[in-house]
Motif scaffolding. Structure first.
Motif, PDB file in Angstrom:
ATOM      1  N   ASN A  25       0.835  -1.265  -0.046  1.00  0.00           N
ATOM      2  CA  ASN A  25      -0.029   0.005   0.150  1.00  0.00           C
ATOM      3  C   ASN A  25       0.720   1.263   0.157  1.00  0.00           C
ATOM      4  OD1 ASN A  25      -2.659  -1.375   0.197  1.00  0.00           O
ATOM      5  ND2 ASN A  25      -2.155  -1.768   2.061  1.00  0.00           N
ATOM      6  N   VAL A  26       2.098   1.027  -0.602  1.00  0.00           N
ATOM      7  CA  VAL A  26       3.062   2.481  -0.804  1.00  0.00           C
ATOM      8  C   VAL A  26       2.641   3.110  -1.908  1.00  0.00           C
ATOM      9  CG1 VAL A  26       5.172   3.190  -0.751  1.00  0.00           C
ATOM     10  CG2 VAL A  26       4.932   1.254   0.702  1.00  0.00           C
ATOM     11  N   HIS A  27       2.336   4.386  -1.698  1.00  0.00           N
ATOM     12  CA  HIS A  27       1.987   5.296  -2.749  1.00  0.00           C
ATOM     13  C   HIS A  27       3.109   5.977  -3.142  1.00  0.00           C
ATOM     14  CE1 HIS A  27      -2.398   4.389  -2.108  1.00  0.00           C
ATOM     15  NE2 HIS A  27      -1.853   4.385  -0.937  1.00  0.00           N
ATOM     16  N   ARG A  28       3.401   6.148  -4.532  1.00  0.00           N
ATOM     17  CA  ARG A  28       4.584   6.947  -4.866  1.00  0.00           C
ATOM     18  C   ARG A  28       4.326   8.264  -5.151  1.00  0.00           C
ATOM     19  NH1 ARG A  28       7.725   6.522 -10.414  1.00  0.00           N
ATOM     20  NH2 ARG A  28       9.522   7.270  -9.773  1.00  0.00           N
ATOM     21  N   VAL A  29       4.970   9.426  -4.549  1.00  0.00           N
ATOM     22  CA  VAL A  29       4.580  10.869  -4.867  1.00  0.00           C
ATOM     23  C   VAL A  29       5.583  11.365  -5.926  1.00  0.00           C
ATOM     24  CG1 VAL A  29       4.613  12.956  -3.819  1.00  0.00           C
ATOM     25  CG2 VAL A  29       3.647  10.904  -2.380  1.00  0.00           C
ATOM     26  N   THR A  30       4.788  11.689  -6.939  1.00  0.00           N
ATOM     27  CA  THR A  30       5.821  12.184  -8.280  1.00  0.00           C
ATOM     28  C   THR A  30       5.492  13.720  -8.649  1.00  0.00           C
ATOM     29  OG1 THR A  30       3.766  11.624  -9.609  1.00  0.00           O
ATOM     30  CG2 THR A  30       5.549   9.940  -9.377  1.00  0.00           C
ATOM     31  N   ASP A  34       0.428  15.894  -6.123  1.00  0.00           N
ATOM     32  CA  ASP A  34       0.299  14.467  -5.920  1.00  0.00           C
ATOM     33  C   ASP A  34       0.197  14.476  -4.389  1.00  0.00           C
ATOM     34  OD1 ASP A  34      -0.238  11.622  -6.255  1.00  0.00           O
ATOM     35  OD2 ASP A  34       1.907  11.234  -6.660  1.00  0.00           O
ATOM     36  N   TRP A  35       1.357  15.196  -3.719  1.00  0.00           N
ATOM     37  CA  TRP A  35       1.572  15.122  -2.456  1.00  0.00           C
ATOM     38  C   TRP A  35       0.443  15.802  -1.769  1.00  0.00           C
ATOM     39  CZ3 TRP A  35       4.800  13.865   1.623  1.00  0.00           C
ATOM     40  CH2 TRP A  35       4.641  14.604   2.818  1.00  0.00           C
ATOM     41  N   GLN A  37      -2.664  15.882  -2.606  1.00  0.00           N
ATOM     42  CA  GLN A  37      -3.753  15.227  -2.762  1.00  0.00           C
ATOM     43  C   GLN A  37      -3.793  14.109  -1.735  1.00  0.00           C
ATOM     44  OE1 GLN A  37      -4.006  13.120  -6.598  1.00  0.00           O
ATOM     45  NE2 GLN A  37      -6.060  12.157  -5.833  1.00  0.00           N
ATOM     46  N   LYS A  38      -2.566  13.483  -1.671  1.00  0.00           N
ATOM     47  CA  LYS A  38      -2.404  12.355  -0.377  1.00  0.00           C
ATOM     48  C   LYS A  38      -2.808  12.864   0.863  1.00  0.00           C
ATOM     49  CE  LYS A  38      -1.846   8.881  -3.229  1.00  0.00           C
ATOM     50  NZ  LYS A  38      -3.023   8.092  -3.505  1.00  0.00           N
ATOM     51  N   LEU A  39      -2.051  14.213   0.991  1.00  0.00           N
ATOM     52  CA  LEU A  39      -2.318  14.646   2.327  1.00  0.00           C
ATOM     53  C   LEU A  39      -3.667  14.952   2.776  1.00  0.00           C
ATOM     54  CD1 LEU A  39       0.519  14.501   2.933  1.00  0.00           C
ATOM     55  CD2 LEU A  39       0.597  16.749   3.616  1.00  0.00           C
ATOM     56  N   SER A  40      -4.438  15.392   1.873  1.00  0.00           N
ATOM     57  CA  SER A  40      -5.805  15.726   1.898  1.00  0.00           C
ATOM     58  C   SER A  40      -6.619  14.476   2.174  1.00  0.00           C
ATOM     59  CB  SER A  40      -6.533  16.491   0.695  1.00  0.00           C
ATOM     60  OG  SER A  40      -5.915  17.848   0.418  1.00  0.00           O
ATOM     61  N   GLU A  41      -6.422  13.413   1.299  1.00  0.00           N
ATOM     62  CA  GLU A  41      -6.941  12.123   1.622  1.00  0.00           C
ATOM     63  C   GLU A  41      -6.589  11.628   2.958  1.00  0.00           C
ATOM     64  OE1 GLU A  41      -5.921   9.009  -1.076  1.00  0.00           O
ATOM     65  OE2 GLU A  41      -6.163  10.264  -2.683  1.00  0.00           O
ATOM     66  N   ALA A  42      -5.638  11.567   3.464  1.00  0.00           N
ATOM     67  CA  ALA A  42      -5.267  11.097   4.789  1.00  0.00           C
ATOM     68  C   ALA A  42      -5.875  11.874   5.941  1.00  0.00           C
ATOM     69  CB  ALA A  42      -3.772  11.506   5.019  1.00  0.00           C
ATOM     70  N   LEU A  78      -2.810   3.399   8.121  1.00  0.00           N
ATOM     71  CA  LEU A  78      -1.836   4.434   7.908  1.00  0.00           C
ATOM     72  C   LEU A  78      -1.733   4.546   6.452  1.00  0.00           C
ATOM     73  CD1 LEU A  78       0.933   3.226  10.624  1.00  0.00           C
ATOM     74  CD2 LEU A  78      -0.690   4.958  10.913  1.00  0.00           C
ATOM     75  N   MET A  79      -1.153   5.705   6.044  1.00  0.00           N
ATOM     76  CA  MET A  79      -0.958   5.955   4.573  1.00  0.00           C
ATOM     77  C   MET A  79       0.784   6.204   4.445  1.00  0.00           C
ATOM     78  SD  MET A  79      -1.722   9.072   2.027  1.00  0.00           S
ATOM     79  CE  MET A  79      -3.631   8.722   1.997  1.00  0.00           C
ATOM     80  N   PHE A  80       1.080   4.994   3.647  1.00  0.00           N
ATOM     81  CA  PHE A  80       2.665   5.083   3.387  1.00  0.00           C
ATOM     82  C   PHE A  80       2.865   5.712   2.019  1.00  0.00           C
ATOM     83  CE2 PHE A  80       1.814   2.012   6.487  1.00  0.00           C
ATOM     84  CZ  PHE A  80       3.029   1.881   7.191  1.00  0.00           C
ATOM     85  N   LEU A  81       3.859   6.863   2.195  1.00  0.00           N
ATOM     86  CA  LEU A  81       4.070   7.469   0.922  1.00  0.00           C
ATOM     87  C   LEU A  81       5.489   7.281   0.431  1.00  0.00           C
ATOM     88  CD1 LEU A  81       2.144  11.054   1.414  1.00  0.00           C
ATOM     89  CD2 LEU A  81       1.381   8.806   0.255  1.00  0.00           C
ATOM     90  N   LEU A  82       6.003   7.378  -0.557  1.00  0.00           N
ATOM     91  CA  LEU A  82       7.477   7.197  -1.114  1.00  0.00           C
ATOM     92  C   LEU A  82       7.582   8.317  -1.781  1.00  0.00           C
ATOM     93  CD1 LEU A  82      10.247   5.321  -1.183  1.00  0.00           C
ATOM     94  CD2 LEU A  82       9.312   4.837  -3.175  1.00  0.00           C
ATOM     95  N   ILE A  83       8.797   9.144  -1.558  1.00  0.00           N
ATOM     96  CA  ILE A  83       9.456  10.389  -2.307  1.00  0.00           C
ATOM     97  C   ILE A  83      10.629  10.215  -2.728  1.00  0.00           C
ATOM     98  CG2 ILE A  83       9.703  12.848  -2.269  1.00  0.00           C
ATOM     99  CD1 ILE A  83       7.326  11.525   0.127  1.00  0.00           C
ATOM    100  N   ASP A  84      10.924  10.096  -4.127  1.00  0.00           N
ATOM    101  CA  ASP A  84      12.142   9.944  -4.463  1.00  0.00           C
ATOM    102  C   ASP A  84      12.957  11.243  -4.449  1.00  0.00           C
ATOM    103  OD1 ASP A  84      14.662  10.023  -6.350  1.00  0.00           O
ATOM    104  OD2 ASP A  84      13.674   8.186  -7.404  1.00  0.00           O
TER     105      ASP A  84
END
Length: 136
Positions: A25-30, A34-35, A37-42, A78-84
Motif C-alpha cells: 500500500n505504498v503510494h509513490r509521490v511524483t 500528488d503530495w 492530494q495524498k495529504l488531503s485524503e489522509a 496508515l498512509m505510506f508514501l514514497l518520495i524519490d
C-alpha cells in the motif's frame, strides 16, 4: 544503521536494478500536487502519513524498501508514501532532507515524528507508537 549522504551513481546501482520500492500500500509521490492530494485524503480519512524520502541509488533505502512495503500491508490504517529525492529535488530540499532514508510521520499535515536512517526496529517502534496514539 544505514544512511546515504551523497549521490554517487558511478557504482552501477541505478534504477535498472530490480529493487521494488513501491508495493503493498505504498503510494509513490511524483509531484507537489500528488503530495497535496495524498495529504488531503489522509486528513479526510483520519490517517497518519508516513513519508519515506528515499533514493534508488541508496543502499540502505534499497534494503529497507521491502520492509516498508510489508509494513504498509500490515497497517492499512496508515498512509505510506514514497518520495524519490532525485525526482522531487526542490520538494525534498524544502523538507531539509540531509540523509536517506528519512521518514516523516504526519498528522493532519503536521509533523509528529521523524526517523533518519534505515533502522527497522526503530521504524517499527515508531509505527507502533503512532498506532497506539490513535487507539488502534
Amino acid at each position: 544503521m544505514g544512511h546515504c549522504f551523497s549521490r554517487d551513481k558511478s557504482d552501477g546501482a541505478d534504477s535498472d536494478e530490480a529493487v521494488e520500492f513501491v508495493g503493498g500500500n505504498v503510494h509513490r509521490v511524483t509531484s507537489k500536487e500528488d503530495w497535496d492530494q495524498k495529504l488531503s485524503e489522509a486528513k479526510r480519512d483520519g490517517k497518519i502519513v508516513i513519508a519515506n524520502f528515499s533514493a534508488t541509488w541508496c543502499g540502505p533505502c534499497r534494503i529497507l524498501a521491502p520492509f516498508y512495503c510489508e509494513l504498509s500491508e500490515k497497517h492499512a490504517s496508515l498512509m505510506f508514501l514514497l518520495i524519490d529525492v532525485d525526482e522531487l529535488t526542490d520538494f525534498s530540499t524544502s523538507w531539509d532532507i540531509k540523509a536517506t532514508p528519512t521518514f516523516f510521520f504526519l498528522k493532519d499535515g503536521q509533523q509528529i515524528d521523524k526517523l533518519v536512517g534505515a533502522n527497522k526496529p526503530e521504524l517499527q517502534k515508531k509505527i507502533t507508537g503512532v498506532l497506539d496514539s490513535m487507539g488502534k
